[in-house]
Design an enzyme around this catalytic site. Structure first.
Site, PDB file in Angstrom:
ATOM      1  N   TRP A 102       0.814  -1.217   0.000  1.00  0.00           N
ATOM      2  CA  TRP A 102       0.000   0.000   0.000  1.00  0.00           C
ATOM      3  C   TRP A 102       0.855   1.277   0.000  1.00  0.00           C
ATOM      4  O   TRP A 102       0.479   2.297   0.568  1.00  0.00           O
ATOM      5  CB  TRP A 102      -0.999  -0.013   1.165  1.00  0.00           C
ATOM      6  CG  TRP A 102      -1.924  -1.192   1.064  1.00  0.00           C
ATOM      7  CD1 TRP A 102      -1.753  -2.417   1.640  1.00  0.00           C
ATOM      8  CD2 TRP A 102      -3.111  -1.285   0.269  1.00  0.00           C
ATOM      9  NE1 TRP A 102      -2.763  -3.279   1.268  1.00  0.00           N
ATOM     10  CE2 TRP A 102      -3.623  -2.599   0.423  1.00  0.00           C
ATOM     11  CE3 TRP A 102      -3.804  -0.405  -0.553  1.00  0.00           C
ATOM     12  CZ2 TRP A 102      -4.769  -3.040  -0.208  1.00  0.00           C
ATOM     13  CZ3 TRP A 102      -4.962  -0.830  -1.183  1.00  0.00           C
ATOM     14  CH2 TRP A 102      -5.429  -2.135  -1.007  1.00  0.00           C
ATOM     15  N   LYS A 137      -6.144  -0.895  -5.275  1.00  0.00           N
ATOM     16  CA  LYS A 137      -6.925   0.331  -5.430  1.00  0.00           C
ATOM     17  C   LYS A 137      -6.150   1.293  -6.311  1.00  0.00           C
ATOM     18  O   LYS A 137      -4.955   1.112  -6.558  1.00  0.00           O
ATOM     19  CB  LYS A 137      -7.192   0.995  -4.072  1.00  0.00           C
ATOM     20  CG  LYS A 137      -8.388   0.441  -3.322  1.00  0.00           C
ATOM     21  CD  LYS A 137      -8.699   1.270  -2.074  1.00  0.00           C
ATOM     22  CE  LYS A 137      -9.938   0.731  -1.370  1.00  0.00           C
ATOM     23  NZ  LYS A 137     -10.222   1.480  -0.126  1.00  0.00           N
ATOM     24  N   ASP A 355     -33.328  -2.672 -16.975  1.00  0.00           N
ATOM     25  CA  ASP A 355     -34.096  -2.143 -15.855  1.00  0.00           C
ATOM     26  C   ASP A 355     -34.266  -0.629 -15.976  1.00  0.00           C
ATOM     27  O   ASP A 355     -33.380   0.072 -16.454  1.00  0.00           O
ATOM     28  CB  ASP A 355     -33.362  -2.460 -14.542  1.00  0.00           C
ATOM     29  CG  ASP A 355     -34.060  -1.830 -13.351  1.00  0.00           C
ATOM     30  OD1 ASP A 355     -35.158  -2.294 -13.025  1.00  0.00           O
ATOM     31  OD2 ASP A 355     -33.521  -0.866 -12.784  1.00  0.00           O
ATOM     32  N   GLU A 410     -38.011  -2.701 -19.555  1.00  0.00           N
ATOM     33  CA  GLU A 410     -38.952  -2.470 -18.448  1.00  0.00           C
ATOM     34  C   GLU A 410     -39.369  -1.002 -18.499  1.00  0.00           C
ATOM     35  O   GLU A 410     -38.631  -0.118 -18.085  1.00  0.00           O
ATOM     36  CB  GLU A 410     -38.279  -2.778 -17.103  1.00  0.00           C
ATOM     37  CG  GLU A 410     -39.257  -2.716 -15.947  1.00  0.00           C
ATOM     38  CD  GLU A 410     -38.684  -2.051 -14.693  1.00  0.00           C
ATOM     39  OE1 GLU A 410     -39.292  -2.243 -13.623  1.00  0.00           O
ATOM     40  OE2 GLU A 410     -37.680  -1.336 -14.767  1.00  0.00           O
TER      41      GLU A 410
END
Length: 699
Positions: A102, A137, A355, A410
């Site tokens: 890190w 990350k 959706d 939808e």
């Protein structure tokens, strides 16, 4: 000639019969669209302009939609790792993770003129510099903050959550050895003629109070779906979402299959095994909005409010408390189109149920808007043309690359031409959902006595669909299964679901009514309601409890976050009758194919008798909704002469009925015009019973 079917579903395709290729061809199908030709031309031209831009700058949609091959993490043949991320507002970027303890400064990335950061990590002793499944990350320096901002890579394919530590997700470098990678064994099945859809959520697919896994679904639920006669599965809550109780609709990592149910290869196996059973698998894709999470979502990824989303109020959905994509941005289009392509290529899905399409197509997102069906509502300033154009381009890409694709919209608004070919100026979907049907049943069960059910209104609601646009009907939706609402059987039987569903207990009038209407509602919806049929997991057998995901309000209980398939297997419970009836419907449709046959001809809607009669796919459908009256020698019209036999009988003892009808009865037609049909036959139809008859020579 079906103009829609005969025209190509492509912006560059040809129309049938010399129809103009300027986006106004839909007027041939629906003359009411004539006043809106300018709007139709505008969106068609905008979609074509986008595809031309993509052709000119990216080499076409096929290459453009392969963004997942460029962005995110990629391992070369010699095990070098390259990572790319678009973050135009960021000043500097660093790759951090377990691999470098890190260290926030050791692995700085280089930024190009397009706002893309990149870094290549050479192999170490021939092995990738980042270990498989280790945490990673991106660390960004953004203007005006002076603070480092750690983010989960936008194109990451694997994220995990440890709620014991934090609800925030961790990104994982997913790079299993080639010997461990899943290899697909089965070819996808051909596109089904009829869509019989089983809507399922992997996590709730267990009788035990827990999050079920992909493996368990494959082993335990797939065989049930196959045996029940469904040929399509629509998987919900697969794209990784921050909050389990959101039902999968707050996506934070668009390229990651939810780790709640197991590793990626287990989902691949599920789809592969389904394909081996001849079942098509659709993904419930959410491109209508995104989680507003900053720490593990796309929101404020590069420190700006407007990277993937619209800035300010325009980029926020008030009701869903989520972020709204900027569909007019080149890189956002790359991200979303590549996302669709990724799920098709990496996981071998066969298509998508999109959706929240209503939210995408209107600037008001459907909030506080009741659609009356007036055509002015579908055009003009309330329409988000960029959203509509994105859907057109998505359908263009998918149908061009995957001829077997199925796309379902939808949409609650009833947008015209949603399921019309792109060459005619349509939006290019294969199917739309008939969302008014379940609303009608719930409203009537809440507000009306059975004797007051309106046969004309029922038939109108079931047949009120845009000509030439394929519709998927369903009797109840997954929303009705949620806590606070009730499924159909719950409305029908209420507390007696807990006391009188055993065959050893009294079959009360409430249970008799509930069982009868549950079957009849499903059958008439299946036969009359559309060109496809959908069922939400558990509703096929009248699941007795609502669905409530673990949350603070219920002490994080899993008691209601499950589907009790064990109830079907218990031979002493009446649920098996409903399940067997549902299966009978699916397999009979497989044989006669009414869903891909022309719309039904309704010959009788008798308000006094509460009888409905219609014909479809050569079958004669007879429904007696009267709560107390049975009819002997009831005369019904039928076009085709011959001898008819029963193929579905809701009163059969196999389905919990009362054997009031002889199953081996032969019905002979009389050549005398009746209810506008050339012949008639006579039937005995007991109260709350339905029959489907077929010509004897088709059995």
């Amino acid at each position: 000639m079906d103009v829609n079917q005969a025209s190509e579903n492509s912006l560059t395709g040809s129309t049938a019969g010399g129809i103009p290729e300027d986006g106004t061809g839909v007027v041939q199908l629906d003359p009411w669209l004539s006043p809106f030709k300018d709007s139709l031309r505008s969106r068609y031209a905008a979609a074509k302009k986008w595809t031309k831009t993509i052709d000119d700058t990216e080499g076409g949609l096929e290459k453009f939609s392969r963004g997942y091959e460029k962005f995110g993490f990629h391992v070369s043949g010699d095990n070098d790792i390259t990572y790319r991320e678009w973050a135009p507002n960021a000043l500097r970027a660093y790759l951090i993770g377990d691999f470098n303890n890190w260290n926030r400064d050791s692995h700085e990335m280089k930024k190009d003129d397009y706002g893309v950061f990149a870094i290549t990590l050479p192999a170490v002793n021939g092995q990738p510099a980042i270990p498989h499944d280790s945490k990673i990350k991106i660390s960004l320096v953004t203007p005006n903050s002076g603070q480092r901002q750690e983010r989960i890579p936008a194109w990451i394919k694997r994220v995990t959550q440890d709620l014991a530590v934090s609800p925030v997700y961790d990104a994982r470098f997913w790079n299993p050895p080639s010997s461990q990678k899943y290899v697909f064994k089965n070819k996808p099945p051909p596109k089904p003629l009829s869509a019989r859809i089983y809507e399922a959520h992997v996590g709730i697919s267990s009788s035990d109070p827990k999050v079920a896994t992909y493996k368990e679904f494959t082993q335990n639920v797939l065989p049930r779906i196959k045996n029940d006669g469904y040929n399509i599965i629509q998987l919900m809550a697969i794209m990784e979402h921050a909050y389990y109780a959101s039902f999968g609709y707050q996506i934070n990592s668009f390229f990651a299959a939810s780790s709640r149910y197991g590793p990626p290869d287990d989902l691949k196996e599920l789809i592969d095994v389904a394909h081996g059973m001849g079942i098509t698998v659709l993904l419930d894709v959410v491109h209508s909005h995104a989680s507003k999470n900053v720490l593990d979502g796309l929101n404020e990824f590069d420190g700006s409010d407007h990277q993937y989303f619209h800035e300010g109020v325009k980029g926020r959905h008030e009701l869903w408390d989520s972020r709204l994509f900027n569909y007019g941005h080149h890189e956002v289009l790359r991200f979303l189109l590549s996302n669709l392509r990724f799920w098709m290529e990496e996981y071998q899905f066969d298509g998508f149920r999109f959706d929240g399409v209503t939210s995408m197509m209107y600037t008001h997102h459907g909030i506080g808007t009741g659609f009356s069906g007036g055509y002015h509502e579908y055009f003009g300033p309330n329409v988000d043309e960029e959203g509509v154009v994105y859907l057109m381009i998505a359908n263009e890409m998918l149908h061009a690359l995957y001829p077997r694709i199925i796309t379902i919209a939808e949409d609650v608004s009833g947008m015209p031409a949603l399921c019309v070919s792109l060459s005619l100026g349509g939006i290019g979907f294969d199917y739309r959902l008939a969302m008014a049907i379940p609303d009608l049943y719930i409203k009537w069960l809440k507000e009306k006595e059975d004797i007051d059910w309106d046969m004309g209104a029922l038939c109108f609601t079931l047949t009120n669909r845009r000509h030439g646009e394929k519709t998927i009907a369903y009797a109840e939706s997954h929303d009705q299964a949620l806590v606070g609402d009730k499924s159909l059987l719950f409305w029908l039987c209420d507390a007696q679901m807990y006391t009188n569903m055993s065959i050893l207990s009294e079959e009360t009038p409430v249970i008799i009514r509930g069982m009868s209407l549950h079957k009849m509602i499903r059958l008439i919806t299946h036969g009359l309601g559309g060109e496809g049929y959908l069922n939400f997991e558990g509703n096929e057998f009248g699941h007795p409890e609502w669905l409530d995901f673990p949350r603070e309000g219920n002490n994080n209980s899993f008691h209601y976050a499950r589907r009790q398939f064990n109830l079907v297997d218990d031979q002493l419970l009446r649920y098996r009758f409903l399940n067997d009836f549902d299966s009978k419907m699916q397999w009979t449709e497989e044989k006669y194919g009414w869903l891909h046959s022309p719309q039904a001809y309704v010959s009788l809607k008798h308000e006094g008798d509460k009888v409905i009669v219609f014909e479809r796919a050569g079958l004669l459908w007879i429904f007696n909704f009267h709560p107390s009256t049975s009819f002997t020698d009831y005369r019904v019209g039928v076009e085709e002469a011959g001898t008819y036999r029963i193929v579905i009988n809701t009163d059969s003892p196999l389905f919990g009925g009362h054997s009031r009808i002889k199953e081996d009865t032969r019905f002979f037609t009389t050549p005398f015009s009746w209810n506008g049909r050339k012949n008639f036959l006579q039937v005995y139809i007991p109260t709350r019973t339905a029959l489907v008859l077929a010509l004897e020579n088709t059995l």
